[in-house]
Design a protein around this motif. Structure first.
Motif, short mmCIF file in Angstrom:
data_model
loop_
_atom_site.label_atom_id
_atom_site.label_comp_id
_atom_site.label_asym_id
_atom_site.label_seq_id
_atom_site.Cartn_x
_atom_site.Cartn_y
_atom_site.Cartn_z
N PHE A 29 44.87 38.38 27.69
CA PHE A 29 45.64 37.17 27.96
C PHE A 29 45.35 36.10 26.92
O PHE A 29 46.25 35.39 26.46
CB PHE A 29 45.32 36.63 29.36
N GLN A 30 44.09 35.98 26.54
CA GLN A 30 43.71 34.95 25.58
C GLN A 30 44.34 35.18 24.22
O GLN A 30 44.69 34.23 23.51
CB GLN A 30 42.18 34.90 25.46
N ARG A 31 44.47 36.44 23.83
CA ARG A 31 45.08 36.74 22.53
C ARG A 31 46.58 36.49 22.53
O ARG A 31 47.15 36.15 21.49
CB ARG A 31 44.80 38.20 22.14
N ARG A 32 47.22 36.65 23.66
CA ARG A 32 48.68 36.61 23.69
C ARG A 32 49.26 35.28 24.17
O ARG A 32 50.45 35.01 23.96
CB ARG A 32 49.20 37.73 24.59
N LEU A 33 48.43 34.47 24.82
CA LEU A 33 48.94 33.21 25.37
C LEU A 33 48.10 32.04 24.89
O LEU A 33 46.89 32.17 24.72
CB LEU A 33 48.92 33.26 26.90
N SER A 34 48.75 30.92 24.69
CA SER A 34 48.04 29.70 24.30
C SER A 34 47.33 29.10 25.51
O SER A 34 47.55 29.51 26.66
CB SER A 34 49.02 28.69 23.73
N LEU A 35 46.50 28.09 25.25
CA LEU A 35 45.83 27.39 26.34
C LEU A 35 46.83 26.81 27.33
O LEU A 35 46.69 26.94 28.54
CB LEU A 35 44.96 26.27 25.77
N ALA A 36 47.84 26.14 26.80
CA ALA A 36 48.84 25.51 27.66
C ALA A 36 49.58 26.55 28.49
O ALA A 36 49.81 26.36 29.69
CB ALA A 36 49.82 24.71 26.82
N ALA A 37 49.94 27.67 27.87
CA ALA A 37 50.66 28.71 28.59
C ALA A 37 49.81 29.32 29.70
O ALA A 37 50.30 29.60 30.80
CB ALA A 37 51.12 29.79 27.61
#
Length: 425
Positions: A277-285
């Protein structure tokens, strides 16, 4: 080139020691109320132990933050482990000698809560000194996996040990603190930068005020606090509502235990896949995803309160939690100066968890007055506040760059920024 986290000697020593320590904590957490019930037969007395620990943890939260910033963190962790080792070994001996009493158990719970808050805050603050900034979210994810794994394994182990002999869970926890202590002593790198060490100018109020100002004036940290408080309240409240409602409907305790296992397994699985999840999504997302998913899924739980199926949507929400926690608190560690780590963490933990501490009482009243479904619906509404802030507020999108502390000769690892998929620092 930065070495993989699994080759980071200091992190692995800390992680392994704390995995054993948290397993011991979970075993003792189950054994304490069982011991009180065996001594007194009173559920009220058993609840007193948990309440005393919760109050102590709440009251010491801000002072602990100042201590972590003003003293040597390694020494603080060592002292904390030594005190808890002695306390649990002493209570184990008292049980063997048939000298244990309710006041002794309450005192143990309070000491454990205070020392645990000190150690936990120091450990969290120390990560930035032993893990490169680029790897902080991954380190947080592995800590999440550790916590969920031990929470899944500890209750059955604690019950088994208590059934063999009442003193065994307490002795086992004392041994786990010895393992933690050895791990800390083997760590070679300093656990805070010399340049970042708070020298203690000003009083306690001034020190706390600086930590509060840093959180409240930082849009990102302010947003994390505003989002996490309602979310933690809802998750704690829904968990309690499901248990109480199932019990009122005559569900067997073993079946209720299965519901708890489902939720714990969701958290463990989520911690394992958190790096994806961390690789594919930004903090905001990530923040928006967990808030809106919780709003939807907890609403589904409200429709399923007659069976353990109500725990399935909750488990799915908890599945998303480790990735979000690791990313947000990993970046918190990166953007907070080392000298403020303890106070900033204490402020955030206090605000985020205080609402959750009220959840069982408030939800209990709602279940008694209305129904379990209505209580869960109210909790779902509070998550909606988090979702709106995450979506329309600018805090999560305004992600500040990591702070570089002067590390002098005691910190040789590079400090590098990390980015989400959308290119935000």
């Amino acid at each position: 080139m930065t070495a993989p986290l699994w080759r980071n000697r200091e992190f692995n020593l800390l992680w392994t020691g704390q995995a054993l320590s948290e397993l011991g904590d979970g075993v003792a957490l189950l054994a304490m109320p069982l011991l009180v019930l065996a001594l007194t037969g009173s559920p009220v007395a058993a609840g007193l132990v948990g309440t005393a620990a919760g109050v102590a943890r709440l009251l010491c939260r801000l002072p602990v933050g100042v201590v972590v910033d003003r003293v040597n963190r390694r020494r603080a962790m060592i002292v904390s482990d030594l005190i808890r080792l002695g306390a649990f070994a002493g209570v184990g001996a008292a049980i063997l000698l048939d000298r244990v009493t309710l006041p002794i158990i309450v005192a143990l719970a309070v000491v454990d809560a205070i020392c645990g808050s000190l150690f936990g805050t120091a450990e969290h603050a120390a990560l930035r000194s032993i893990v490169p900034v680029a790897q902080l979210p991954l380190a947080m994810a592995r800590n999440e996996a550790r916590s969920h794994g031990t929470s899944l394994a500890a209750p059955p182990l604690g019950g088994f040990l208590f059934s063999l002999a009442h003193f065994l869970p307490f002795l086992g926890n004392a041994i786990s603190y010895l393992a933690s202590l050895i791990g800390i002593l083997l760590i070679r790198k300093p656990l805070q930068s010399r340049a970042g060490r708070e020298e203690g100018e000003g009083g306690y109020a001034a020190a706390i005020g600086e930590g509060l100002r840093f959180v409240l004036t930082n849009p990102f940290l302010r947003a994390v606090v505003i989002i996490s408080a309602p979310l933690n309240f809802a998750l704690t409240g829904v968990t309690f509502a499901i248990v109480v409602t199932l019990q009122r409907n005559g569900t067997a305790p073993a079946v209720i235990g299965v519901a708890g296992t489902l939720v714990a397994a969701g958290g463990l699985l989520g911690a394992v896949v958190a790096p994806v999840f961390q690789r594919r999504l930004s903090l905001a997302a990530l923040g928006r995803l967990i808030c809106w998913a919780a709003t939807l899924l907890l609403g589904v739980s409200a429709l399923l309160t007659s069976s353990i199926a109500a725990a399935v949507p909750l488990a799915l929400v908890v599945f998303l939690g480790p990735a979000c926690n690791a990313a947000l608190f990993g970046h918190q560690a990166a953007i907070t100066p080392d000298r403020l780590q303890g106070r900033v963490l204490s402020v955030m933990f206090l605000v985020s968890n205080s609402a959750a501490a009220l959840a069982p009482v408030l939800v209990g009243v709602m279940v008694s007055s209305w129904s379990g479904a209505a209580a869960i619906a109210v909790c779902t509404g509070t998550v909606g506040i988090s979702a709106l802030v995450a979506t329309f507020g600018s805090g999560l999108s305004t992600v500040p760059a990591p702070v570089e502390d002067a590390r002098e000769e005691d910190h040789q690892q590079p400090v590098a920024s990390w980015q989400g998929r959308d290119g935000q620092p």
